[in-house]
Design an enzyme around this catalytic site. Structure first.
Site, PDB file in Angstrom:
ATOM      1  N   ASP A   1       0.831  -1.226   0.000  1.00  0.00           N
ATOM      2  CA  ASP A   1       0.000   0.000   0.000  1.00  0.00           C
ATOM      3  C   ASP A   1       0.860   1.269   0.000  1.00  0.00           C
ATOM      4  OD1 ASP A   1      -2.197  -1.601   0.137  1.00  0.00           O
ATOM      5  OD2 ASP A   1      -2.602  -1.260   2.271  1.00  0.00           O
ATOM      6  N   VAL A   2       1.964   1.243   0.754  1.00  0.00           N
ATOM      7  CA  VAL A   2       2.719   2.491   0.950  1.00  0.00           C
ATOM      8  C   VAL A   2       3.537   2.876  -0.284  1.00  0.00           C
ATOM      9  CG1 VAL A   2       2.812   2.192   3.456  1.00  0.00           C
ATOM     10  CG2 VAL A   2       4.740   1.416   2.064  1.00  0.00           C
TER      11      VAL A   2
END
Ligand code: NAP
Length: 476
Positions: free
Chosen positions: A403-404
Site C-alpha cells: 500500500d505504501v
C-alpha cells in the site's frame, strides 16, 4: 498520617517527572528503550504510592487488610501482571497492533469501573460539580474506548471482517448518543433537579450507551483507517484516565492521563497527515457510493527476475534505497537486510531506507525492527526526506511493502487510498519488489507499481530472497 500524605504527593510528583522524561526519550529510536524503562519506574512508583494513600490504607492491621482491599489488590496485580507478561512475551511483532488495541480497551474499562465503584461508594452523592460531571464523562469515554478497541482488535486480528460496516443514520445515531451522554453527565451532578431520575439509572444508562457507542462508532471504519483509530482510541484511554483522576481527586491519574491523551492526539494527527485524511471525516465517515472502483483495475502481468540475476544489477548500483513494509516484519528479514546493507556498502553503494509513517502494522514498526538489527539510525529517512531523492536512486528494493508504494494513491481518484502520500519508489531507475506471490496489501488493492516497465518482482519469502542476495555478494 499527615506525613504519609506528603510522601504520597511527593511520590506522585516524581512519577509525573519520570513519565515526562520517559516520553521525551521515546521521541528518538536510540533512546526509546531507556524512555520506556524510565516510564515503567514512574508507573511502579505511582502504583506503590497509591497503595500507601490514606484513602486506600486505613490501617496496617492484618485482619483489616481484606476489608481494605489489599489482598484483592495483590491478587489483581499478580493475575493481571502474569497475563500481561505472558502476552507481552509471546506476542509476535506482527500482532502488536492488536495487543495495543486490547491494552487501550482495558485501560478504558479500568477507568469506567473506577467511576462505577466511586458512584456505588458514595451512593450517588457528589462532592462537587467537577467530580460529578467527570464521573459521567469517564463512563462515556471509558466505555467507548473499551468496546471500540475490542472491535478494532477483532478487525485487526481477522476475527471479524475488516471492511467498513455502514448503517442508516450512523452519524446521527453516534452524535445523538454523545449529546445524551453529556446531558446525563450534567444531570448526575444533581439528579433531584430532574425529579424522578435516580443517580443509579443515570450511571447504568451511561454505561449502556457508552458500550453501544464504541461499537457503532468503530464498525463503519474500514481496515485501511485502523491505524488512525487505534491511535485515537489510545488517546481516549488517556482522556478517560484523566477524567477519572478528577472524579477521585488523584493527581497522578490526571497528569498521566493527560500525557497519554495528548501524545495520542499528536500521533493521531501525524497519522492523519501521513494518510492525508481528515480526522473528523474519518470518525464520521459517509458510506462509499456504490459504483466506486475498489481498485485500479490492473490487467498487465508483472515481470519477475531471480535473486541471482537481480544481484548483477545490485552489484553495479552506486545508490540504493530499501522500502520496508509489513512483509519485512512477517519474514523477520531485518537481520538479513542488515547483512545485505553491509555487503552493498562494502561494494561502494550508498544505502538508505525510506520509512513510510504507516508502513507495517503499528506506528514506528519499521524503525523498531531496523533498530533491532542495529541498522544505523542516520540511514532511516522519513518519506518527506527521501521522496525528493527517489529519482536519483539506481535501485529501490521494496521489501514486503505494498500500500505504501501504491501509485493509485496519486493517480486513481476512485481508489480508497487516493490522496495518501506514498514513497515514490516508481521514480527509481530500477525497482525490485520482494514478495511471496500475488497477495494484496492491507487495503486489498491491486498495485500498478508491479507492472511498471522499470519494476521486476523477486518472488519468495523476503528473508530467503535477501539471504540469497547476501550469499551472491559473499561468492563474488
Ligand atoms: P501491506 O500493504 O500490508 O503489504 C504487505 C505485503 O507484504 C503484501 O502485499 C504481502 O504480499 C507481502 N508479504 C507478506 N509476507 C511476506 C513475506 N514473508 N515475504 C515477503 N513479502 C511478504 O504493507 P505496507 O505497504 O507496509 O502498508 C501498511 C498497511 O497497513 C497500510 O495500508 C496501513 O494503512 C495499514 N496499517 C498500518 C498500521 C500502522 O500503524 N503502521 C496499522 C494498521 C494497518 P504477499 O502475500 O504476496 O507476500
Amino acid at each position: 498520617m499527615e506525613y504519609m500524605e506528603y510522601i504520597v504527593y511527593l511520590a506522585y510528583m516524581v512519577s509525573c517527572i519520570l513519565f515526562i522524561m520517559g516520553i521525551k526519550k521515546m521521541g528518538k529510536t536510540p533512546t526509546a528503550r531507556r524512555g520506556n524503562i524510565i516510564s515503567m519506574y514512574g508507573m511502579l512508583l505511582a502504583v506503590v504510592a497509591t497503595l500507601l494513600d490514606s484513602d486506600v490504607m486505613a490501617t496496617w492491621n492484618v485482619s483489616d487488610m481484606m476489608r481494605n482491599g489489599y489482598l484483592w489488590c495483590a491478587l489483581a496485580v499478580i493475575v493481571g501482571g502474569a497475563i500481561g507478561m505472558y502476552l507481552a512475551k509471546t506476542v509476535k511483532m506482527t500482532g502488536m497492533p492488536e495487543m495495543v488495541a486490547s491494552f487501550n480497551g482495558f485501560g478504558g474499562l479500568a477507568s469506567l469501573l473506577v467511576a462505577i465503584v466511586e458512584h456505588v461508594k458514595n451512593g450517588g452523592e457528589v462532592l462537587n460539580a467537577v467530580n460529578g460531571f467527570s464521573l459521567g464523562l469517564t463512563i462515556i469515554v471509558g466505555g467507548v474506548t473499551f468496546t471500540g478497541s475490542m472491535i478494532a482488535w477483532a478487525k485487526l486480528s481477522g476475527k471479524m471482517n475488516g471492511n467498513p460496516i455502514h448503517y442508516a443514520g450512523q452519524n446521527q445515531i453516534n452524535a445523538l448518543i454523545i449529546i445524551v451522554g453529556v446531558v446525563l453527565s450534567a444531570i448526575y451532578i444533581d439528579p433531584s433537579v430532574f425529579g424522578g431520575m435516580s443517580a443509579d439509572t443515570i450511571v447504568y444508562t451511561l454505561v449502556a450507551l457508552s458500550l453501544v457507542l464504541g461499537v457503532t462508532f468503530v464498525i463503519p471504519i474500514g481496515g485501511g483507517d485502523m491505524p488512525v483509530i487505534i491511535s485515537f482510541l489510545n488517546s481516549l484511554s488517556g482522556i478517560a484516565a484523566a477524567m477519572v483522576g478528577f472524579t477521585i481527586n488523584n493527581v497522578v491519574l490526571i497528569v498521566a492521563g493527560c500525557l497519554v491523551g495528548a501524545s495520542g492526539v499528536i500521533l493521531t494527527v501525524i497519522m492523519c497527515k501521513a494518510m492525508n485524511k481528515k480526522l473528523v471525516k474519518l470518525l464520521f465517515a459517509k458510506p462509499v457510493k456504490p459504483g466506486a472502483k475498489k481498485d485500479g483495475g490492473v490487467q498487465k502481468e508483472p515481470e519477475s527476475i531471480s535473486a541471482e540475476d537481480a544481484y548483477l544489477i545490485l552489484e553495479a548500483a552506486s545508490s540504493l534505497v530499501f522500502v520496508p513494509g509489513y512483509g519485512m516484519a512477517v519474514a523477520q528479514a531485518q537481520h538479513a537486510v542488515k547483512d545485505l546493507t553491509n555487503a552493498l556498502e562494502e561494494n561502494g553503494c550508498e544505502v538508505n531506507f525510506a520509512i513510510h509513517p504507516v508502513a507495517g502494522r503499528m506506528p514506528g514498526h519499521m524503525n523498531v525492527l531496523l533498530a533491532e538489527a542495529d541498522i544505523d539510525y542516520d540511514k532511516l529517512k522519513t518519506m518527506d526526506e527521501m521522496n525528493p531523492l527517489m529519482g536519483t536512486q539506481d535501485v529501490a528494493v521494496v521489501i514486503g511493502a505494498n500500500d505504501v508504494v501504491n501509485p493509485a494513491a496519486e493517480n486513481d481518484e476512485t481508489s480508497p487510498i487516493y490522496g495518501m502520500p506514498i514513497i515514490k519508489a516508481y521514480e527509481a531507475r530500477n525497482v525490485f519488489v520482494l514478495k511471496r506471490g500475488k497477495g494484496k496489501g492491507y487495503s486489498g488493492l491491486e498495485n500498478e507499481l508491479f507492472t511498471n516497465d522499470n519494476t521486476l518482482m523477486i518472488y519468495g519469502d523476503a528473508k530467503n530472497t535477501i539471504s540469497q542476495l547476501v550469499t551472491e555478494f559473499q561468492n563474488m
